[in-house]
Design an enzyme around this catalytic site. Structure first.
Site, short mmCIF file in Angstrom:
data_model
loop_
_atom_site.label_atom_id
_atom_site.label_comp_id
_atom_site.label_asym_id
_atom_site.label_seq_id
_atom_site.Cartn_x
_atom_site.Cartn_y
_atom_site.Cartn_z
N TYR A 116 5.55 -7.99 0.70
CA TYR A 116 5.10 -9.06 0.30
C TYR A 116 4.97 -8.78 -0.95
CZ TYR A 116 1.04 -7.79 2.48
OH TYR A 116 -0.04 -7.70 2.59
N LEU A 144 -1.49 2.05 1.31
CA LEU A 144 -0.80 0.93 0.25
C LEU A 144 -1.15 1.32 -1.47
CD1 LEU A 144 1.27 -1.49 0.01
CD2 LEU A 144 -0.78 -2.54 -0.12
N GLU A 161 -8.14 3.89 3.78
CA GLU A 161 -8.33 2.26 3.48
C GLU A 161 -8.79 1.24 4.86
OE1 GLU A 161 -4.14 0.79 2.12
OE2 GLU A 161 -3.03 1.65 4.26
N LYS A 186 4.80 -2.46 1.12
CA LYS A 186 4.56 -3.69 0.86
C LYS A 186 5.22 -4.95 2.32
CE LYS A 186 0.66 -6.72 -0.68
NZ LYS A 186 -0.29 -6.11 -0.06
C1 LIG Z 1 -3.80 -2.32 3.76
C2 LIG Z 1 -3.79 -2.54 2.22
N1 LIG Z 1 -4.55 -1.73 0.93
C3 LIG Z 1 -4.62 -2.48 -0.14
C4 LIG Z 1 -4.81 -3.68 -0.54
C5 LIG Z 1 -5.02 -3.58 -1.55
O1 LIG Z 1 -3.99 -3.70 -2.86
P1 LIG Z 1 -4.11 -4.37 -3.52
O2 LIG Z 1 -5.39 -3.86 -4.82
O3 LIG Z 1 -2.44 -4.52 -4.53
O4 LIG Z 1 -3.72 -6.14 -3.79
C6 LIG Z 1 -4.22 -4.11 0.62
C7 LIG Z 1 -3.52 -5.48 0.49
O5 LIG Z 1 -2.71 -6.42 1.01
C8 LIG Z 1 -4.04 -4.10 1.67
O6 LIG Z 1 -3.32 -5.21 2.37
#
Ligand SMILES: Cc1ncc(COP(=O)(O)O)c(C=O)c1O
Length: 289
Positions: free
Chosen positions: A36, A203, A179, A147
């Site tokens: 996603y 991620l 994270e 993701k």
């Molecule tokens: C596990 C995880 N880390 C970091 C992020 C932040 O990513 P982004 O800046 O692309 O929204 C998300 C966003 O859903 C996430 O699910």
């Protein structure tokens, strides 16, 4: 009162959230076998589109799912979804699954089964105050860079945070901070900005990447993409989280203890606020027609 039905793009058709139907054999539904993206739009304009679409391609490739749509097809869907909402700031949610074969089987179906595609839009609400977080062991799999819609450990961690009256869970593996459950994490330590390096353990957040580029380009401060220990996190001068719907979100409390010291203890620190100003300016620049 049931919520107003939203526009939904589902497998080539337009419908509404109260009538959309997904096959019980869709592998997203059965196995969490899909990926996603969440793409924000501010004042009606998509932000970080190319970066989000590049990450979608990488996630699809990692799972061996053939990209179901071309860039322009996606764009037409996003524009129609954005036109369907009055919200000034909104997030497109899209997911692609390995489709719905005739029966449930762990092994992948053949190429005649087309991926399942779904996209919706929802308002991005304003953030109210700093984040209170708890720390928890990271119980996710070894490919957190994909993701994937398979988010069970993330949802369990976030739920624990909520049950403790907090906003987010920070995931810790072998004493090192990875994270948040749905955010990336940054710490300011002695004037340096630290965040976990990209790799299979986190991620590659789009907000994280855009912020790092900004800090480098404008030479705002020294950067260190390396893991921070949980002990060092507790002593950090400032901590913040990033995500596409939360931008830069100051962390004010970790496991019940205020972040930082002196006049900034338990409040957004000066560097977090400085970086946020630069990030808001980037959003405005990129949203200019
Ligand atoms: C596990 C995880 N880390 C970091 C992020 C932040 O990513 P982004 O800046 O692309 O929204 C998300 C966003 O859903 C996430 O699910």
């Amino acid at each position: 009162m049931s919520p107003t039905p939203q526009a939904v793009y589902l497998n080539g058709e337009w419908c509404t959230s109260d009538s959309a139907c997904v096959s019980v054999f869709d592998r997203g539904y059965l196995f969490g076998d899909g990926v996603y993206e969440v793409i924000p739009a501010f004042a009606g304009r998509l932000f970080g589109l190319d970066e989000h679409m590049a990450r979608l391609s990488r996630s699809l490739e990692a799972l061996g799912i053939v990209p179901p749509l071309k860039h322009d097809d996606w764009l037409a869907i996003f524009e129609r979804l954005l036109a369907s909402t009055d919200a000034p700031d909104a997030a497109i949610y899209l997911q692609v699954t390995r489709g719905a074969p005739a029966k449930r089987d762990h092994a992948w179906p053949d190429a005649s089964v087309r991926p399942g595609v779904m996209a919706t839009v929802s308002p991005i609400g304003a953030i109210d105050g700093g984040a209170r977080v708890i720390t928890l062991p990271d119980e996710r799999w070894g490919r957190c860079d994909i993701k994937s819609i398979n988010l069970l450990p993330n949802t369990m961690a976030r739920q624990q945070a909520v049950e403790q009256g907090c906003d987010e869970a920070v995931l810790v593996r072998d004493g090192l901070v990875m994270e948040g459950a749905a955010t990336n994490l940054f710490a300011v330590v002695g004037g340096r900005l630290l965040t976990a390096p990209n790799g299979p353990r986190i991620l590659p957040g789009i907000t994280r990447g855009l912020l790092l580029d900004l800090v480098r380009r404008k030479r705002l401060m020294e950067l260190d993409e390396s893991f921070i220990s949980i002990g060092a996190l507790r002593e950090a001068d400032e901590v913040f989280l990033t995500s596409s719907t939360k931008d830069i979100w100051p962390v004010v409390e970790i496991d019940g203890e205020p972040v930082g010291a002196g006049e900034h203890a338990g409040r957004a620190g000066p560097i977090t606020r400085l970086l946020d100003r630069h990030f808001q300016a980037l959003k405005t620049r990129r949203s200019d027609p």
